[in-house]
Scaffold this motif. Structure first.
Motif, PDB file in Angstrom:
ATOM      1  N   GLY A 106      54.383  73.489 153.436  1.00 39.00           N
ATOM      2  CA  GLY A 106      55.420  74.487 153.206  1.00 39.00           C
ATOM      3  C   GLY A 106      56.810  73.897 153.090  1.00 39.00           C
ATOM      4  N   SER A 107      56.897  72.604 152.832  1.00 45.14           N
ATOM      5  CA  SER A 107      58.198  71.939 152.777  1.00 45.14           C
ATOM      6  C   SER A 107      58.850  72.106 151.407  1.00 45.14           C
ATOM      7  CB  SER A 107      58.041  70.452 153.102  1.00 45.14           C
ATOM      8  OG  SER A 107      57.119  69.847 152.216  1.00 45.14           O
ATOM      9  N   TYR A 108      60.155  71.908 151.382  1.00 45.48           N
ATOM     10  CA  TYR A 108      60.911  71.936 150.138  1.00 45.48           C
ATOM     11  C   TYR A 108      62.108  71.013 150.301  1.00 45.48           C
ATOM     12  CZ  TYR A 108      63.118  75.641 152.949  1.00 45.48           C
ATOM     13  OH  TYR A 108      63.686  76.367 153.968  1.00 45.48           O
ATOM     14  N   PHE A 109      62.697  70.619 149.171  1.00 45.78           N
ATOM     15  CA  PHE A 109      63.714  69.581 149.271  1.00 45.78           C
ATOM     16  C   PHE A 109      64.653  69.597 148.074  1.00 45.78           C
ATOM     17  CE2 PHE A 109      59.738  67.985 147.535  1.00 45.78           C
ATOM     18  CZ  PHE A 109      60.124  67.417 146.330  1.00 45.78           C
ATOM     19  N   ALA A 110      65.874  69.119 148.342  1.00 45.01           N
ATOM     20  CA  ALA A 110      66.842  68.794 147.300  1.00 45.01           C
ATOM     21  C   ALA A 110      66.859  67.284 147.173  1.00 45.01           C
ATOM     22  CB  ALA A 110      68.230  69.306 147.679  1.00 45.01           C
ATOM     23  N   VAL A 111      66.878  66.788 145.940  1.00 41.46           N
ATOM     24  CA  VAL A 111      66.761  65.350 145.737  1.00 41.46           C
ATOM     25  C   VAL A 111      67.787  64.869 144.725  1.00 41.46           C
ATOM     26  CG1 VAL A 111      64.961  65.655 143.979  1.00 41.46           C
ATOM     27  CG2 VAL A 111      65.153  63.460 145.175  1.00 41.46           C
ATOM     28  N   GLY A 112      68.312  63.673 144.936  1.00 40.12           N
ATOM     29  CA  GLY A 112      69.272  63.088 144.012  1.00 40.12           C
ATOM     30  C   GLY A 112      68.948  61.629 143.751  1.00 40.12           C
ATOM     31  N   LEU A 113      69.593  61.072 142.768  1.00 33.81           N
ATOM     32  CA  LEU A 113      69.401  59.682 142.365  1.00 33.81           C
ATOM     33  C   LEU A 113      69.524  58.731 143.554  1.00 33.81           C
ATOM     34  CD1 LEU A 113      69.125  57.712 139.889  1.00 33.81           C
ATOM     35  CD2 LEU A 113      71.637  57.724 139.795  1.00 33.81           C
ATOM     36  N   PHE A 114      68.681  57.689 143.567  1.00 33.95           N
ATOM     37  CA  PHE A 114      68.665  56.650 144.600  1.00 33.95           C
ATOM     38  C   PHE A 114      68.230  57.177 145.968  1.00 33.95           C
ATOM     39  CE2 PHE A 114      72.352  54.994 141.896  1.00 33.95           C
ATOM     40  CZ  PHE A 114      71.506  54.286 141.048  1.00 33.95           C
ATOM     41  N   GLY A 115      67.441  58.254 145.970  1.00 34.64           N
ATOM     42  CA  GLY A 115      66.873  58.729 147.228  1.00 34.64           C
ATOM     43  C   GLY A 115      67.807  59.528 148.103  1.00 34.64           C
ATOM     44  N   GLN A 116      68.734  60.271 147.493  1.00 31.00           N
ATOM     45  CA  GLN A 116      69.503  61.233 148.276  1.00 31.00           C
ATOM     46  C   GLN A 116      68.564  62.416 148.549  1.00 31.00           C
ATOM     47  OE1 GLN A 116      72.134  59.416 148.564  1.00 31.00           O
ATOM     48  NE2 GLN A 116      71.756  58.275 146.687  1.00 31.00           N
ATOM     49  N   TYR A 117      68.500  62.845 149.790  1.00 38.48           N
ATOM     50  CA  TYR A 117      67.522  63.875 150.139  1.00 38.48           C
ATOM     51  C   TYR A 117      68.037  64.851 151.187  1.00 38.48           C
ATOM     52  CZ  TYR A 117      62.978  63.145 147.914  1.00 38.48           C
ATOM     53  OH  TYR A 117      61.946  63.111 147.016  1.00 38.48           O
ATOM     54  N   LEU A 118      67.732  66.118 150.942  1.00 36.83           N
ATOM     55  CA  LEU A 118      67.797  67.161 151.956  1.00 36.83           C
ATOM     56  C   LEU A 118      66.384  67.727 152.015  1.00 36.83           C
ATOM     57  CD1 LEU A 118      69.066  69.240 153.866  1.00 36.83           C
ATOM     58  CD2 LEU A 118      69.809  70.526 151.848  1.00 36.83           C
ATOM     59  N   TYR A 119      65.649  67.364 153.064  1.00 36.84           N
ATOM     60  CA  TYR A 119      64.224  67.695 153.176  1.00 36.84           C
ATOM     61  C   TYR A 119      64.043  68.699 154.309  1.00 36.84           C
ATOM     62  CZ  TYR A 119      59.161  66.881 153.071  1.00 36.84           C
ATOM     63  OH  TYR A 119      57.808  67.026 152.953  1.00 36.84           O
ATOM     64  N   VAL A 120      63.391  69.819 154.002  1.00 34.82           N
ATOM     65  CA  VAL A 120      63.240  70.903 154.978  1.00 34.82           C
ATOM     66  C   VAL A 120      61.756  71.142 155.249  1.00 34.82           C
ATOM     67  CG1 VAL A 120      63.795  73.308 155.505  1.00 34.82           C
ATOM     68  CG2 VAL A 120      65.368  71.955 154.096  1.00 34.82           C
ATOM     69  N   TYR A 121      61.397  71.139 156.530  1.00 38.56           N
ATOM     70  CA  TYR A 121      60.003  71.285 156.958  1.00 38.56           C
ATOM     71  C   TYR A 121      59.936  72.474 157.920  1.00 38.56           C
ATOM     72  CZ  TYR A 121      55.329  69.654 158.413  1.00 38.56           C
ATOM     73  OH  TYR A 121      53.991  69.539 158.656  1.00 38.56           O
ATOM     74  N   PRO A 122      59.695  73.678 157.398  1.00 37.47           N
ATOM     75  CA  PRO A 122      59.795  74.891 158.222  1.00 37.47           C
ATOM     76  C   PRO A 122      58.837  74.936 159.408  1.00 37.47           C
ATOM     77  CG  PRO A 122      59.817  75.453 155.888  1.00 37.47           C
ATOM     78  CD  PRO A 122      59.453  74.004 155.979  1.00 37.47           C
ATOM     79  N   GLU A 123      57.622  74.408 159.264  1.00 35.37           N
ATOM     80  CA  GLU A 123      56.620  74.531 160.326  1.00 35.37           C
ATOM     81  C   GLU A 123      57.113  73.959 161.648  1.00 35.37           C
ATOM     82  OE1 GLU A 123      52.204  72.738 161.301  1.00 35.37           O
ATOM     83  OE2 GLU A 123      52.638  73.305 159.226  1.00 35.37           O
ATOM     84  N   LYS A 124      57.880  72.874 161.589  1.00 34.09           N
ATOM     85  CA  LYS A 124      58.417  72.261 162.806  1.00 34.09           C
ATOM     86  C   LYS A 124      59.934  72.442 162.913  1.00 34.09           C
ATOM     87  CE  LYS A 124      54.821  68.739 163.474  1.00 34.09           C
ATOM     88  NZ  LYS A 124      54.540  67.293 163.688  1.00 34.09           N
ATOM     89  N   ASN A 125      60.486  73.268 162.033  1.00 28.78           N
ATOM     90  CA  ASN A 125      61.929  73.552 162.066  1.00 28.78           C
ATOM     91  C   ASN A 125      62.751  72.263 161.986  1.00 28.78           C
ATOM     92  OD1 ASN A 125      63.797  75.662 162.006  1.00 28.78           O
ATOM     93  ND2 ASN A 125      64.267  75.443 164.176  1.00 28.78           N
ATOM     94  N   ILE A 126      62.375  71.418 161.030  1.00 36.42           N
ATOM     95  CA  ILE A 126      62.999  70.102 160.879  1.00 36.42           C
ATOM     96  C   ILE A 126      63.791  70.026 159.576  1.00 36.42           C
ATOM     97  CG2 ILE A 126      62.488  67.653 160.409  1.00 36.42           C
ATOM     98  CD1 ILE A 126      60.212  67.848 162.414  1.00 36.42           C
ATOM     99  N   ILE A 127      64.962  69.414 159.662  1.00 33.50           N
ATOM    100  CA  ILE A 127      65.788  69.093 158.500  1.00 33.50           C
ATOM    101  C   ILE A 127      66.031  67.588 158.517  1.00 33.50           C
ATOM    102  CG2 ILE A 127      68.025  69.437 157.353  1.00 33.50           C
ATOM    103  CD1 ILE A 127      68.223  72.102 158.993  1.00 33.50           C
ATOM    104  N   ILE A 128      65.780  66.939 157.387  1.00 30.82           N
ATOM    105  CA  ILE A 128      66.078  65.510 157.254  1.00 30.82           C
ATOM    106  C   ILE A 128      67.110  65.335 156.143  1.00 30.82           C
ATOM    107  CG2 ILE A 128      65.170  63.223 156.679  1.00 30.82           C
ATOM    108  CD1 ILE A 128      62.476  64.085 157.776  1.00 30.82           C
ATOM    109  N   VAL A 129      68.153  64.581 156.431  1.00 26.92           N
ATOM    110  CA  VAL A 129      69.178  64.275 155.431  1.00 26.92           C
ATOM    111  C   VAL A 129      69.250  62.765 155.294  1.00 26.92           C
ATOM    112  CG1 VAL A 129      71.601  64.468 154.786  1.00 26.92           C
ATOM    113  CG2 VAL A 129      70.494  66.338 156.023  1.00 26.92           C
ATOM    114  N   ARG A 130      69.095  62.277 154.078  1.00 28.09           N
ATOM    115  CA  ARG A 130      69.149  60.835 153.839  1.00 28.09           C
ATOM    116  C   ARG A 130      70.002  60.551 152.612  1.00 28.09           C
ATOM    117  NH1 ARG A 130      68.176  56.666 149.795  1.00 28.09           N
ATOM    118  NH2 ARG A 130      67.954  54.739 150.992  1.00 28.09           N
ATOM    119  N   PHE A 131      70.961  59.664 152.753  1.00 32.26           N
ATOM    120  CA  PHE A 131      71.771  59.200 151.630  1.00 32.26           C
ATOM    121  C   PHE A 131      71.696  57.682 151.551  1.00 32.26           C
ATOM    122  CE2 PHE A 131      73.616  63.355 152.225  1.00 32.26           C
ATOM    123  CZ  PHE A 131      73.917  63.749 150.934  1.00 32.26           C
ATOM    124  N   GLY A 132      71.644  57.163 150.332  1.00 34.98           N
ATOM    125  CA  GLY A 132      71.626  55.721 150.137  1.00 34.98           C
ATOM    126  C   GLY A 132      72.413  55.329 148.908  1.00 34.98           C
TER     127      GLY A 132
END
Length: 381
Positions: free
Chosen positions: A333-359
Motif C-alpha cells: 500500500g505504499s506510494y512515493f514521490a521520486v526525483g532525479l538521482f534518487g530524491q524520494y518521499l516514500y510513504v508506507y501507511p501500514e506502519k505509518n512511516i515516511i522516508i525522505v531521501r535526497f542525494g
C-alpha cells in the motif's frame, strides 16, 4: 573517472548543438549535468511560511537505526552494510525516517544540515497534483475530466489538443510529444530544465498520438498543470502553494521555486526545482497519510488523496503511477514521490512511516533500486 569525464564532454558537445545560445551559456556555466546546486543559479520565487511551525517529535529513545539496520548495497559481491554506511556510499545528502510523527532516524552528509535547502527535481510533481486537487475542491476547476482548452484557450487551435483533459496531464496520457531522458542533452527535458522561454516552448508542443493512447512520462504535462493553476487562481503557482500548503502545514522555513527567467514572462519550472528543507518535504507525506487532513483542517479532499495513491489503469495509464505519485507494491500500500538521482518521499501507511531521501548526482541507481532499499529498511522496523 576517465569515463565520467568523457560522458561530460559528450554531454556538453551535444548540448551546444541543441539548445539556444542563452540556454547553452547557462548550462555550460554550471556544468551541463543537473545537480543539487543548480537552483542557486536560477531565478526564484519565494514561497513563504507563516504562523506556528509544525514540529515532528524527536524521541528521547536512542534507536541507533544507523548501525542496527542492514542494507544490501549495490556491489555484486556485497554483504550487508549499515544504513549509515549505505547512505554515505550512495551520495546521500539527507536521510530521514519518521514513524508515528516521530523522527527515528536523521542523517546528513557533505556539509548538509537540518537547515539546508535541497532541490526536489521531479519530487515537485505531486505538489502540483495536490494543488490541482485543491483547485477542484474550491471550484476553480470544475473537474479533472475538463478539457484543458477550457482553461488554456491559446491551445484550442492546435490539432488534437481539444481532446486533452486535465486527467490526461495528471496521468501522463496526453499524447504530447516530449523526450524526457534527463541525462540526454538533446532531450526536450534538458531544454525545459535549462531553458529561459518556457511559455513559448509550451505553445510549440505537438501531439505524437491521441490522448489515452499510451503512458509517456513528461515534464511538459506538469508544466501545463502549473500553467492551468496560474490561470484559474490569477496568481503564480508559488503563491497558491504558499497559501494552500506551505502556510497551513506549518513549514519550518520558506521554500523557493525556480523560474525560467527574470522578467514578467517568468514561469515556475513546476515539473521540478522546488527547494526546501528535507523535513518540510516530509509534511506532504504526513498530509497524505492523514487523508488530506492537517490537525483538523481539511487541506485537500480525502477522495483526492485516496484516488491519487491507488492505481487507475484507465486511458492506458500505468498501474504503478497515478496523479504524479508512484504506486508501490499492492501488498504494501505504499506510494512515493521520486526525483532525479534518487530524491524520494516514500510513504508506507501500514506502519505509518515516511522516508525522505535526497542525494546528489548519481547515475547508477534507478527508482526500483531505491524502493527495494526502503522495503529492506521498513522490514527491520
Amino acid at each position: 573517472m576517465k569515463s565520467k569525464k568523457l560522458f561530460k564532454y559528450f554531454f556538453l558537445v551535444v548540448l551546444l548543438s541543441t539548445l539556444s545560445s542563452c540556454d547553452v551559456l547557462r548550462s555550460l556555466r554550471y556544468g551541463g549535468i543537473p545537480s543539487q546546486s543548480d537552483y542557486k543559479h536560477f531565478p526564484q520565487r519565494v514561497v513563504n511560511n507563516e504562523g506556528p511551525v509544525y514540529n515532528f517529535y524527536k524521541s528521547n529513545k536512542e534507536y541507533q537505526l544507523g548501525t542496527k539496520i542492514g542494507v544490501i548495497n549495490r556491489d555484486f559481491n556485497s554483504t550487508n552494510v549499515s544504513l549509515d554506511s549505505f547512505a554515505t556510499l550512495h551520495k546521500t545528502l539527507t536521510f530521514l525516517i519518521i514513524r508515528n510523527d516521530t523522527i527515528v532516524y536523521e542523517r546528513y552528509n557533505n556539509g548538509y544540515t537540518s537547515n539546508s535547502f535541497v532541490s526536489s527535481f521531479s519530487m515537485a510533481k505531486p505538489f502540483v497534483s495536490t494543488l490541482i486537487g485543491i483547485a477542484i475542491d474550491e471550484g476553480k476547476i470544475k473537474s479533472e475530466n475538463d478539457y484543458i482548452i477550457n482553461y488554456l484557450p491559446e491551445f484550442k487551435d492546435k490539432v488534437g489538443w481539444e481532446k486533452i483533459t486535465i486527467k490526461n496531464l495528471l496521468q501522463h496520457t496526453s499524447g504530447i510529444r516530449f523526450t524526457d531522458r534527463e541525462l540526454n542533452p538533446a532531450s526536450d527535458n534538458a531544454a525545459f530544465y535549462w531553458g529561459d522561454n518556457l511559455r513559448e516552448r509550451m505553445l510549440n508542443l505537438n501531439l505524437e498520438c491521441p490522448p489515452n493512447t499510451k503512458f509517456r512520462y513528461s515534464s511538459a504535462n506538469t508544466l501545463l498543470l502549473g500553467y492551468i493553476i496560474e490561470k484559474v487562481t490569477g496568481g503564480t503557482i508559488s503563491k497558491y502553494l504558499e497559501n494552500k500548503i506551505w502556510k497551513p502545514l506549518g513549514m519550518e522555513a520558506p521554500a523557493s521555486w525556480s523560474l525560467d527567467r527574470k522578467d514578467d514572462k517568468a514561469i515556475e519550472k513546476s515539473f521540478c526545482c522546488l527547494q526546501a528543507r528535507a523535513i518540510d518535504f516530509a509534511k506532504l507525506g504526513r498530509l497524505y497519510l492523514n487523508g488530506g487532513n492537517w490537525i483538523g483542517n481539511q487541506i485537500v479532499s480525502k477522495k483526492w488523496i485516496e484516488y491519487s495513491t491507488h492505481s487507475d489503469p484507465s486511458g492506458n495509464n500505468k498501474h504503478f503511477y497515478n496523479n504524479n505519485w508512484g504506486i508501490g507494491p499492492l501488498k504494501y500500500g505504499s506510494y512515493f514521490a521520486v526525483g532525479l538521482f534518487g530524491q524520494y518521499l516514500y510513504v508506507y501507511p501500514e506502519k505509518n512511516i515516511i522516508i525522505v531521501r535526497f542525494g546528489d548526482t548519481e547515475t547508477s541507481n534507478h527508482p526500483n533500486y531505491w524502493q527495494e532499499v526502503f522495503l529492506q529498511i521498513i522490514d527491520q522496523m
